[in-house]
Design an enzyme around this catalytic site. Structure first.
Site, PDB file in Angstrom:
ATOM      1  CG  ASP A 264      18.420  16.425 -33.743  1.00 28.16           C
ATOM      2  OD1 ASP A 264      17.777  16.901 -32.781  1.00 28.16           O
ATOM      3  OD2 ASP A 264      17.953  15.526 -34.472  1.00 28.16           O
TER       4      ASP A 264
HETATM    5  C1  BGC Z   1      14.830  15.352 -33.068  1.00 27.03           C
HETATM    6  C2  BGC Z   1      14.625  16.708 -33.687  1.00 27.03           C
HETATM    7  C3  BGC Z   1      13.839  17.557 -32.727  1.00 27.03           C
HETATM    8  C4  BGC Z   1      14.620  17.671 -31.434  1.00 27.03           C
HETATM    9  C5  BGC Z   1      13.970  18.555 -30.397  1.00 27.03           C
HETATM   10  C6  BGC Z   1      15.365  15.412 -31.661  1.00 27.03           C
HETATM   11  O1  BGC Z   1      15.115  14.195 -31.073  1.00 27.03           O
HETATM   12  O2  BGC Z   1      15.678  14.579 -33.871  1.00 27.03           O
HETATM   13  O3  BGC Z   1      13.956  16.557 -34.910  1.00 27.03           O
HETATM   14  O4  BGC Z   1      13.563  18.809 -33.283  1.00 27.03           O
HETATM   15  O5  BGC Z   1      14.736  16.371 -30.876  1.00 27.03           O
HETATM   16  O6  BGC Z   1      12.856  17.974 -29.862  1.00 27.03           O
END
Ligand code: BGC
Length: 767
Positions: A264
């Site tokens: 993530d």
């Molecule tokens: C989130 C993810 C997301 C990623 C990209 C993160 O803040 O936890 O779920 O896909 O950002 O935007």
């Protein structure tokens, strides 16, 4: 969500430059052979380039034409650019011209795997038409607590329900040639202390295997998912993205996952340890991998075999989805929403809205007695909430508000008045002058922030009370991401839980209120009477204290807790009313012919009312006491549509795994010998049919996944590597968590106590 500018070259495809130098393009050779071919011609720098995002961590780029992440193309090898786009509720990443679907909790409330497949197809089609080839979803974290800021993104509190919906959704996304990235592995259940060592789930092996991991297993074994995202939190003191047990032993070993794992955004806290633990790709930048990984490979602390494995996993998915074989089409500027996608949004909203109360059959609204309707609340008009906040937010082209939908459906003979509810006296007076009052209230959930409690705003509770006092025919419609309390419940005649229902909200709620569609949604989460009733009600459990969130409720998550503690919730898991009635009867259990065989359970469902309607027959299993399981767990459901008087037979198939529990001594699933009770009904607390089945022998239903040996590295880099991390990844180290967190996710403070934070995406409700 970090928004990354699409480089001009980004829309070019490696394919366009494909030449005879890339014999693997369009080849019919087996994928592994094509991967071997590419790998054998790659330089080490090219391999490393595939493992990282292109964002420069020193420049937080908030620009316009965007994906959430990009991996650069390697034109020499005809490897295309990877464009990763959010998210689980439709095409996000601040892109416009897309369909705002109802949130995944609404999908879960439909209890409809086929609908989940269609939902996935819409997401995949729109992502692809936007030029993306990786879809950052679905979110499959079990809702442990209704305060979780991202509860709306998930598929409810039960691992079986989540699994049954996530797998077909993934297949739907991937049917469009887009790689789904199921997230967030694992035990990711809160935003408070996000991405810091304080966000540390202390959870036992059995609870992980039985509650928090099964949806990921289904994503792999049933959904055939191409990619998995590891999460921000720590698990038993080890960050999820450098957790060998989670990524290598369980995901890639026990589940047999052949694809790649992406971290993530800014979740990583280690370099060498992450690569060795099984992480394959850093996002959105490269400071932990890139030169650091190169150095580690030269020093031998990460093997070349592991480096090749990382690349192989990504190439494997790229070949499988044809990314090297077809020219990339689609563009971020394209308008990709279609009338069919909008219709699906409406269908999900209609199927996922749960009727919780309907006293004196006030609903559906009767034409003969409904001459005037008061529609009350900002959430019915300009303050409509179609989508949750954060990376799962989807921008609607426009939203049909409840007021618009109800006014259009009511037609000329019925007066539909609107009041935003800010002046409660004025709203009550409109209600008093109307035959029916419908009050719309919302709680805005969003990523990076847990809710402080599960109450509606006091002003909303007061508004409902005042309107209900003015009009005995008051209906409340809730737009929340999860459970809320209802101190006014006794005073109102009707309640709908509509979640965040997407762009066709107004049409969907009007169809349900007027009975054009018979409600059939069933709760995917328990609604407690108060916050004190929830399983993780102590601060040690949620959000945790002193760097530990104790998962001391163990297996007793969601309804399992209420059953184990004999608590009566406000509304139980699986509950939802209809405008008709159903009866379930004739339970017949067909025992398996051997301990390895399936048990079949048949019941008849009859529509005993006078309207066509849809019911969800639910099967719950109770283990022999010696297994130490919660009283009941969902092991099957069947959604059936019936005309008045019609009866249909439904069959549940229980494989040996359904009877299994995770045995911590042998580290595997075991189905014990003994008597199991099977209960069937249409809510977890309305189970009129039951019978039992005997298993004659104890059998293993999986191989064994032992925990890491006591002397194994426990995650995180060693001292030297950690020092290097601080030098090379200062921003990531200092600001763990994505830029859409609280400056920026260092410590997520529950809503209410929170200072202003930079918006990550347009606020919910602005379409
Ligand atoms: C989130 C993810 C997301 C990623 C990209 C993160 O803040 O936890 O779920 O896909 O950002 O935007």
């Amino acid at each position: 969500m970090l928004l990354i500018a699409v480089p001009a070259a980004g829309m070019e495809t490696a394919h366009a430059q494909a030449s005879s130098g890339c014999p693997w393009v369009g080849s019919s050779a087996p994928i592994e052979q094509r991967v071997d071919d590419v790998l054998s011609r790659m330089t080490q720098d090219e391999k490393l380039a595939m493992l990282q995002g292109t964002a420069d961590p020193a420049k937080l780029q908030f620009t316009s034409a965007v994906y959430s992440g990009i991996v650069a193309a390697i034109p020499r090898l005809c490897i295309p650019q990877l464009n990763l786009v959010d998210g689980p509720a439709g095409t996000g990443s601040s892109l416009t011209g897309v369909t705002q679907l109802p949130d995944p909790t609404a999908l879960a409330a439909s209890w409809d795997p086929r609908l989940a497949n269609s939902y996935g197809q819409v997401i995949g089609a729109e992502d692809r038409a936007k030029g993306a080839n990786v879809a950052l979803g679905p979110s499959m974290d079990v809702v442990r607590d209704p305060r979780a800021g991202r509860a709306f993104e998930e598929l409810g509190e039960d691992p079986y329900l989540t699994s049954q919906l996530a797998a077909p959704e993934i297949q739907g996304v991937q049917s469009q040639g887009v790689i789904a990235q199921a997230k967030h592995l694992g035990v990711y259940n809160q935003e408070t202390f996000r991405s810091t060592r304080l966000d540390n789930a202390i959870v036992d092996e059995r609870t992980m295997q039985e509650i928090y991991l099964p949806a990921f297993e289904a994503a792999v074994t049933k959904g055939d998912v191409g990619s998995i995202m590891c999460s921000y939190n720590y698990i038993n003191d080890v960050q999820a993205c450098d957790n060998t047990y989670l990524l290598t032993q369980v995901l890639k070993g026990q589940f047999g996952f052949p694809g790649f794992v992406t971290a993530d955004w800014y979740a990583m806290d280690a370099s060498v340890a992450a690569a060795n633990a099984g992480l394959d790709m850093q996002m959105p930048d490269s400071c932990f991998f890139g030169p650091r990984l190169k150095q580690a490979v030269s020093a031998g602390s990460v093997s070349t075999a592991r480096l090749d494995d990382m690349v192989r996993r990504i190439l494997r998915a790229e070949f499988r989805f044809g990314l090297l074989d077809r020219p990339a089409t689609g563009s971020p500027a394209a308008v990709v929403t279609t009338p069919q996608h909008a219709a699906l949004a409406r269908t999900v909203a209609e199927n996922g809205t749960v009727l919780l109360k309907n006293t004196r059959n006030l609903l559906p609204l009767a034409a003969a007695t409904t001459h005037s309707i008061a529609v009350i609340g900002a959430a019915a008009g300009a303050g409509v909430v179609g989508s949750g906040g954060g990376s799962a937010h989807v921008i609607a082209p426009s939203i049909v508000t409840p007021y618009e939908g109800i006014a259009a459906r009511a037609g000329n003979g019925v007066h539909v008045g609107f009041d935003d509810g800010r002046d409660r006296g004025r709203a009550a007076s409109l209600a008093a002058r109307s035959d029916v009052a419908i009050v719309f209230v919302a709680v805005h959930e969003k990523e990076s922030q847990d809710l402080a409690n599960i109450s509606l705003a006091e002003s909303d509770n007061n508004l409902i009370e005042q309107v209900a006092a003015a009009n005995p025919n008051t209906v409340v419609v809730l737009n929340t991401g999860s459970a809320v309390t209802m101190p006014w419940l006794h005073a109102v005649q009707g309640v709908f839980a509509a979640w965040y229902p997407g762009q066709q909200y107004g049409d969907a709620i009007a169809a349900l209120l007027f009975g054009d569609t018979n409600p059939s949604g069933k709760l995917p989460v328990t609604f407690p009477t108060s916050l004190e009733q929830v399983p993780a009600h102590t601060a040690q459990q949620f959000p945790g204290q002193w760097g530990k969130a104790e998962y001391s409720e163990g297996l007793n998550v969601g309804y399992r807790w209420y059953d184990a503690k004999n608590l009566t919730p406000l509304f139980p898991f699986g509950y939802g009313l209809s405008y008709t009635s159903f009866s379930l009867h004739n339970l017949v259990i067909h025992p398996a012919s051997s301990p390895d065989g399936d048990v079949f359970v048949d019941v008849d469902v009859t529509n005993t009312g006078s309207r066509s309607g849809t019911d969800v027959a639910q099967l719950y299993l109770s283990h022999p006491a010696k297994d130490g399981e919660p009283p009941r767990s969902l092991q099957g459901f069947q959604k059936v549509r019936l005309d008045p008087g019609q009866t249909t037979a439904v069959r549940f198939v229980l494989a040996p795994r359904a009877f299994s529990h995770w045995d911590t001594a042998q580290h595997q699933w075991l189905a014990s010998a003994g008597d199991y009770t099977i209960s069937v009904g249409d809510s977890s607390r309305d189970l009129p049919l039951s019978g039992s089945v005997l298993r004659s022998a104890t059998t293993a239903t999986s191989s064994s996944t032992p925990p890491p040996p006591a002397n194994a590295p426990t995650g995180g880099d060693n001292l030297v590597d950690s020092a290097l991390n601080v030098l090379t990844c200062p921003l990531d180290v200092v600001l763990p968590g994505p830029v859409n967190g609280v400056l920026f996710g260092v410590i997520g403070i529950p809503e209410g106590a929170q200072a202003q934070q930079p918006p990550s995406s347009p606020p919910s409700g602005l379409g």
